[in-house]
Write a protein that holds these residues in place. Structure first.
Motif, PDB file in Angstrom:
ATOM      1  N   SER A 199      -7.341   3.601 -14.838  1.00 53.71           N
ATOM      2  CA  SER A 199      -6.900   2.512 -13.958  1.00 53.71           C
ATOM      3  C   SER A 199      -8.077   1.948 -13.168  1.00 53.71           C
ATOM      4  O   SER A 199      -8.834   2.693 -12.537  1.00 53.71           O
ATOM      5  CB  SER A 199      -5.856   3.047 -12.971  1.00 53.71           C
ATOM      6  OG  SER A 199      -5.762   2.207 -11.847  1.00 53.71           O
ATOM      7  N   PRO A 200      -8.228   0.610 -13.170  1.00 55.04           N
ATOM      8  CA  PRO A 200      -9.331   0.025 -12.390  1.00 55.04           C
ATOM      9  C   PRO A 200      -9.197   0.316 -10.896  1.00 55.04           C
ATOM     10  O   PRO A 200     -10.204   0.524 -10.216  1.00 55.04           O
ATOM     11  CB  PRO A 200      -9.189  -1.484 -12.665  1.00 55.04           C
ATOM     12  CG  PRO A 200      -7.779  -1.674 -13.138  1.00 55.04           C
ATOM     13  CD  PRO A 200      -7.394  -0.411 -13.830  1.00 55.04           C
ATOM     14  N   TYR A 201      -7.965   0.355 -10.404  1.00 53.07           N
ATOM     15  CA  TYR A 201      -7.760   0.603  -8.970  1.00 53.07           C
ATOM     16  C   TYR A 201      -8.158   2.041  -8.616  1.00 53.07           C
ATOM     17  O   TYR A 201      -8.671   2.300  -7.527  1.00 53.07           O
ATOM     18  CB  TYR A 201      -6.303   0.361  -8.594  1.00 53.07           C
ATOM     19  CG  TYR A 201      -5.806  -1.023  -8.871  1.00 53.07           C
ATOM     20  CD1 TYR A 201      -6.116  -2.079  -8.031  1.00 53.07           C
ATOM     21  CD2 TYR A 201      -5.009  -1.291  -9.979  1.00 53.07           C
ATOM     22  CE1 TYR A 201      -5.645  -3.362  -8.285  1.00 53.07           C
ATOM     23  CE2 TYR A 201      -4.533  -2.563 -10.241  1.00 53.07           C
ATOM     24  CZ  TYR A 201      -4.856  -3.597  -9.386  1.00 53.07           C
ATOM     25  OH  TYR A 201      -4.383  -4.866  -9.638  1.00 53.07           O
TER      26      TYR A 201
ATOM     27  N   PHE B 219       3.327   5.172 -14.920  1.00 55.67           N
ATOM     28  CA  PHE B 219       4.685   5.205 -15.468  1.00 55.67           C
ATOM     29  C   PHE B 219       5.193   6.620 -15.759  1.00 55.67           C
ATOM     30  O   PHE B 219       6.342   6.796 -16.066  1.00 55.67           O
ATOM     31  CB  PHE B 219       4.823   4.349 -16.747  1.00 55.67           C
ATOM     32  CG  PHE B 219       4.279   2.961 -16.569  1.00 55.67           C
ATOM     33  CD1 PHE B 219       4.974   2.020 -15.818  1.00 55.67           C
ATOM     34  CD2 PHE B 219       3.051   2.589 -17.110  1.00 55.67           C
ATOM     35  CE1 PHE B 219       4.470   0.740 -15.632  1.00 55.67           C
ATOM     36  CE2 PHE B 219       2.538   1.320 -16.916  1.00 55.67           C
ATOM     37  CZ  PHE B 219       3.241   0.396 -16.181  1.00 55.67           C
TER      38      PHE B 219
ATOM     39  N   ARG C 126       5.493   3.420  -6.889  1.00 53.08           N
ATOM     40  CA  ARG C 126       5.145   4.155  -8.121  1.00 53.08           C
ATOM     41  C   ARG C 126       3.836   3.647  -8.735  1.00 53.08           C
ATOM     42  O   ARG C 126       3.682   3.596  -9.946  1.00 53.08           O
ATOM     43  CB  ARG C 126       6.301   4.087  -9.145  1.00 53.08           C
ATOM     44  CG  ARG C 126       7.547   4.815  -8.646  1.00 53.08           C
ATOM     45  CD  ARG C 126       8.676   4.800  -9.659  1.00 53.08           C
ATOM     46  NE  ARG C 126       8.301   5.316 -10.975  1.00 53.08           N
ATOM     47  CZ  ARG C 126       8.191   6.600 -11.306  1.00 53.08           C
ATOM     48  NH1 ARG C 126       8.416   7.527 -10.386  1.00 53.08           N
ATOM     49  NH2 ARG C 126       7.856   6.974 -12.518  1.00 53.08           N
ATOM     50  N   ARG C 127       2.907   3.309  -7.870  1.00 57.59           N
ATOM     51  CA  ARG C 127       1.607   2.829  -8.356  1.00 57.59           C
ATOM     52  C   ARG C 127       0.540   3.883  -8.102  1.00 57.59           C
ATOM     53  O   ARG C 127       0.616   4.649  -7.135  1.00 57.59           O
ATOM     54  CB  ARG C 127       1.212   1.562  -7.602  1.00 57.59           C
ATOM     55  CG  ARG C 127       2.222   0.434  -7.715  1.00 57.59           C
ATOM     56  CD  ARG C 127       1.780  -0.553  -8.741  1.00 57.59           C
ATOM     57  NE  ARG C 127       2.827  -1.509  -9.016  1.00 57.59           N
ATOM     58  CZ  ARG C 127       2.609  -2.763  -9.356  1.00 57.59           C
ATOM     59  NH1 ARG C 127       1.373  -3.199  -9.446  1.00 57.59           N
ATOM     60  NH2 ARG C 127       3.599  -3.566  -9.636  1.00 57.59           N
ATOM     61  N   ILE C 128      -0.473   3.884  -8.962  1.00 55.01           N
ATOM     62  CA  ILE C 128      -1.681   4.648  -8.709  1.00 55.01           C
ATOM     63  C   ILE C 128      -2.748   3.650  -8.298  1.00 55.01           C
ATOM     64  O   ILE C 128      -2.709   2.489  -8.738  1.00 55.01           O
ATOM     65  CB  ILE C 128      -2.113   5.477  -9.956  1.00 55.01           C
ATOM     66  CG1 ILE C 128      -2.271   4.563 -11.197  1.00 55.01           C
ATOM     67  CG2 ILE C 128      -1.129   6.584 -10.231  1.00 55.01           C
ATOM     68  CD1 ILE C 128      -2.888   5.220 -12.400  1.00 55.01           C
ATOM     69  N   PRO C 129      -3.694   4.069  -7.426  1.00 56.80           N
ATOM     70  CA  PRO C 129      -3.950   5.423  -6.912  1.00 56.80           C
ATOM     71  C   PRO C 129      -3.145   5.759  -5.664  1.00 56.80           C
ATOM     72  O   PRO C 129      -2.655   4.885  -4.966  1.00 56.80           O
ATOM     73  CB  PRO C 129      -5.436   5.345  -6.538  1.00 56.80           C
ATOM     74  CG  PRO C 129      -5.610   3.928  -6.072  1.00 56.80           C
ATOM     75  CD  PRO C 129      -4.718   3.115  -6.972  1.00 56.80           C
TER      76      PRO C 129
ATOM     77  N   ASP D 215      -2.283   2.223  -2.417  1.00 58.78           N
ATOM     78  CA  ASP D 215      -2.981   0.940  -2.518  1.00 58.78           C
ATOM     79  C   ASP D 215      -4.491   1.123  -2.348  1.00 58.78           C
ATOM     80  O   ASP D 215      -4.973   1.565  -1.309  1.00 58.78           O
ATOM     81  CB  ASP D 215      -2.469  -0.089  -1.501  1.00 58.78           C
ATOM     82  CG  ASP D 215      -2.995  -1.469  -1.848  1.00 58.78           C
ATOM     83  OD1 ASP D 215      -2.291  -2.195  -2.570  1.00 58.78           O
ATOM     84  OD2 ASP D 215      -4.116  -1.783  -1.447  1.00 58.78           O
ATOM     85  N   SER D 216      -5.218   0.715  -3.390  1.00 60.74           N
ATOM     86  CA  SER D 216      -6.662   0.938  -3.408  1.00 60.74           C
ATOM     87  C   SER D 216      -7.380   0.301  -2.218  1.00 60.74           C
ATOM     88  O   SER D 216      -8.328   0.871  -1.677  1.00 60.74           O
ATOM     89  CB  SER D 216      -7.254   0.418  -4.719  1.00 60.74           C
ATOM     90  OG  SER D 216      -7.037  -0.979  -4.840  1.00 60.74           O
TER      91      SER D 216
ATOM     92  N   TRP E 144      -2.620  -7.108 -16.192  1.00 59.85           N
ATOM     93  CA  TRP E 144      -1.219  -7.305 -16.588  1.00 59.85           C
ATOM     94  C   TRP E 144      -1.107  -8.261 -17.769  1.00 59.85           C
ATOM     95  O   TRP E 144      -0.138  -8.186 -18.538  1.00 59.85           O
ATOM     96  CB  TRP E 144      -0.400  -7.801 -15.401  1.00 59.85           C
ATOM     97  CG  TRP E 144      -0.490  -6.850 -14.248  1.00 59.85           C
ATOM     98  CD1 TRP E 144      -1.234  -7.019 -13.112  1.00 59.85           C
ATOM     99  CD2 TRP E 144       0.120  -5.560 -14.129  1.00 59.85           C
ATOM    100  NE1 TRP E 144      -1.113  -5.914 -12.304  1.00 59.85           N
ATOM    101  CE2 TRP E 144      -0.292  -5.015 -12.895  1.00 59.85           C
ATOM    102  CE3 TRP E 144       0.966  -4.822 -14.942  1.00 59.85           C
ATOM    103  CZ2 TRP E 144       0.122  -3.758 -12.458  1.00 59.85           C
ATOM    104  CZ3 TRP E 144       1.380  -3.573 -14.511  1.00 59.85           C
ATOM    105  CH2 TRP E 144       0.958  -3.049 -13.287  1.00 59.85           C
TER     106      TRP E 144
ATOM    107  N   GLY F 220       8.099   1.187 -12.533  1.00 61.89           N
ATOM    108  CA  GLY F 220       8.295   1.155 -11.092  1.00 61.89           C
ATOM    109  C   GLY F 220       9.091  -0.066 -10.683  1.00 61.89           C
ATOM    110  O   GLY F 220       9.322  -0.968 -11.495  1.00 61.89           O
TER     111      GLY F 220
ATOM    112  N   THR G 204       7.119  -3.367 -11.251  1.00 64.46           N
ATOM    113  CA  THR G 204       6.297  -3.478 -12.454  1.00 64.46           C
ATOM    114  C   THR G 204       6.489  -4.817 -13.156  1.00 64.46           C
ATOM    115  O   THR G 204       7.609  -5.253 -13.373  1.00 64.46           O
ATOM    116  CB  THR G 204       6.648  -2.339 -13.420  1.00 64.46           C
ATOM    117  OG1 THR G 204       6.381  -1.110 -12.751  1.00 64.46           O
ATOM    118  CG2 THR G 204       5.831  -2.416 -14.684  1.00 64.46           C
TER     119      THR G 204
END
Ligand SMILES: N[C@@H](CCC(=O)N[C@@H](CS)C(=O)NCC(=O)O)C(=O)O
Length: 250
Positions: free
Chosen positions: A13-15, A38, A51-54, A65-66, A110, A245, A248
């Motif tokens: 993941s870029p974040y 996911f 439900r997001r990383i990081p 949230d990055s 996306w 999520g 999403t």
């Protein structure tokens, strides 16, 4: 002894790589639970409501949230500043970071990486080649044209390397990994800027790790992270089935 900081999220993941780059630039000790997006279970939903990383865990503090995480780390560990000093420059950097996290990611992540790699890999859905071609023809040029106008002639966006530079550059490794996009020859100034950011440690190492993490088989993950001297931790957030999520768009 204080616990090392814990990051939840795969370096694909870029974040996640943005946050890891901040941790590295700050010289902080960290370990990782490389959750694939996911695949989080209910415990993951508790830690990361969207439900997001990081996710960053610092003792009792849990952050999503990055950009929030990067700003927290910059304020909590002021040593190597990752934002400029002047108020106007800070504001400019926040705008650039916001653009990178949202519209740039809409197109590169996306619009291209997700449909080309993540969606077929995780949800086993067929690639929509026509949709990818449309994003490349219609959505990519305007965001790259804008970056071309913002790219500094030399160095970084506001002098020294900032979180905003990192926020822009991290998406371009995923663009390459998507295997569908053309090169950046049409936007030489932006390409040179991105190249300078990607050429700075710690992104060289983190992008190499991300590329390996993209294809590594699950049983081989411990060996991969050990090779990079990164400690793994199981935070108990990995579920058995992929689920989207609440926000999403993929
Ligand atoms: N604005 C968030 C975006 C994070 C994000 O969208 N991460 C993706 C992986 S690259 C994710 O977790 N997607 C899972 C989902 O949308 O359910 C940030 O900066 O951390």
């Amino acid at each position: 002894m204080t616990e090392p900081l814990t990051v939840i999220g795969t370096p694909v993941s870029p974040y996640v790589r943005k946050v890891l780059a901040v941790l590295e630039l700050k010289g902080l000790a960290w370990r990782i639970d490389p959750l694939v997006p996911f695949l989080g279970n209910d415990e993951f939903t508790r830690l990361s409501p969207l439900r997001r990383i990081p996710v960053l865990i610092d003792g009792e503090l849990v952050l999503s949230d990055s950009s929030v995480i990067a700003e927290y780390l910059d304020e909590r560990h002021p040593g190597t500043a990752l934002m400029p000093r002047a108020v106007a420059d800070r504001a400019r950097c926040r705008w650039l970071e916001e653009f990178a996290d949202t519209r740039l990611a809409d197109v590169l992540i996306w619009g291209l990486f997700g449909p080309a790699i993540t969606r077929p890999g995780i949800f086993k859905s067929a690639r929509d080649e026509a949709a990818l071609a449309r994003v490349i023809a219609e959505d990519l040029p305007p965001v790259m044209d804008l970056l071309e106008t913002m790219a500094p002639e030399a160095g970084f966006y506001a002098g020294d390397l900032t979180t905003a530079d990192l926020a822009v550059a991290v998406h371009f490794a995923n663009l390459r990994w998507s295997g569908v996009a053309p090169g950046l020859d049409r936007w030489p100034r932006a390409a040179a800027w991105i190249g300078r950011i990607e050429g700075a440690e710690p992104l060289v190492r983190l992008n190499a790790l991300g590329a390996r993490a993209l294809t590594v088989r699950y049983p081989d993950r411990p060996a991969l992270f050990a090779e990079y001297g990164i400690g793994l931790v199981d935070t108990g957030v990995t579920g058995r089935e992929a689920r989207r999520g609440p926000m999403t768009t993929l």
